[in-house]
Design an enzyme around this catalytic site. Structure first.
Site, mmCIF file in Angstrom:
data_model
loop_
_atom_site.group_PDB
_atom_site.id
_atom_site.type_symbol
_atom_site.label_atom_id
_atom_site.label_comp_id
_atom_site.label_asym_id
_atom_site.label_seq_id
_atom_site.Cartn_x
_atom_site.Cartn_y
_atom_site.Cartn_z
ATOM 1 N N HIS A 172 41.470 34.270 44.479
ATOM 2 C CA HIS A 172 42.823 34.699 44.122
ATOM 3 C C HIS A 172 43.498 33.583 43.345
ATOM 4 O O HIS A 172 43.204 32.402 43.536
ATOM 5 C CB HIS A 172 43.615 35.039 45.390
ATOM 6 N N GLU A 212 44.180 40.077 37.541
ATOM 7 C CA GLU A 212 45.581 39.866 37.918
ATOM 8 C C GLU A 212 46.182 38.756 37.063
ATOM 9 O O GLU A 212 45.982 37.576 37.356
ATOM 10 C CB GLU A 212 45.690 39.449 39.391
#
Length: 214
Positions: free
Chosen positions: A85, A133
């Site tokens: 992430h 993302e």
């Protein structure tokens, strides 16, 4: 369409969110999972919701103080894990090692990337899915699927060119059923979101709206 709710380290009640996600999944037939802090994995898994870890370390059993062991995550009730992430970046070799660790523990995997090039590189490592993302949109009010749809489309093409067995998810700013529907139209088979649910006064209502676009 898979909806993966990352609770990060937000000051929410993970069991309440998990219970709402379980109920909405059961009533809608949608696939919804919750990814809490490692310490909350057993409590969240105990609700019956699909439970994911926020990270597993590229280690096995041994002298690895402070690491998140994939086998421990699985024992706590998780069935999958996020990796890389943007708030917990890994070196490429460590992503590969964490994928190996997840495979040992029979955990499903999603590797995050910022852009189509990173999505393609992640797909080459063979996770179950790659999530694109853009960091500048994370936690904001604009969904990647509407603010910059080309990133989703280009990432879908890039991942398919490398390994068409790897699914593409997208995240950053996703918060409504319209966002989910837009992501699906652009080629995504799942979405990641966090603040839209974790910070909501009524997580159940938000989740119901999210799956209304599926």
């Amino acid at each position: 369409m898979f909806v993966l709710v990352n609770l990060k380290a937000y000051p929410c009640d993970p069991v309440a969110v998990a219970t709402a996600a379980r109920d909405v999944a059961e009533e809608s037939g949608a696939r919804i999972a919750v990814s809490p802090q490692a310490a909350h994995l057993p409590a969240v898994a105990g609700t019956g919701v699909e439970t994911w870890a926020q990270h597993v370390s590229p280690v096995g059993h041994g002298s690895h103080t402070g690491s998140t062991l994939a086998e421990a995550v699985a024992d706590a009730g998780a069935v999958g894990t996020l990796l890389n992430h943007s708030e917990n970046r890994l070196k490429l070799a460590d992503v590969d090692g964490s994928l190996d660790a997840a495979d040992r523990a029979d955990l499903e995997t999603v590797v995050c990337g910022n852009n189509p090039d990173q999505a393609a590189a992640a797909a080459a490592l063979g996770p179950d899915a790659v999530a694109v993302e853009p960091p500048e949109l994370i936690g904001g009010d604009d969904s990647v699927a509407t603010a910059d749809p080309s990133i989703v489309e280009d990432s879908a093409a890039a991942v398919a060119a490398v390994n068409d067995d790897v699914d593409l998810f997208c995240g950053a700013g996703v918060s409504t059923g319209e966002d989910v529907a837009a992501a699906a139209e652009l080629g995504a088979s799942g979405v990641l979101l966090a603040s839209g649910v974790a910070k909501a006064e009524d997580p159940r209502a938000v989740l119901r709206d999210l799956v209304s676009g599926i």
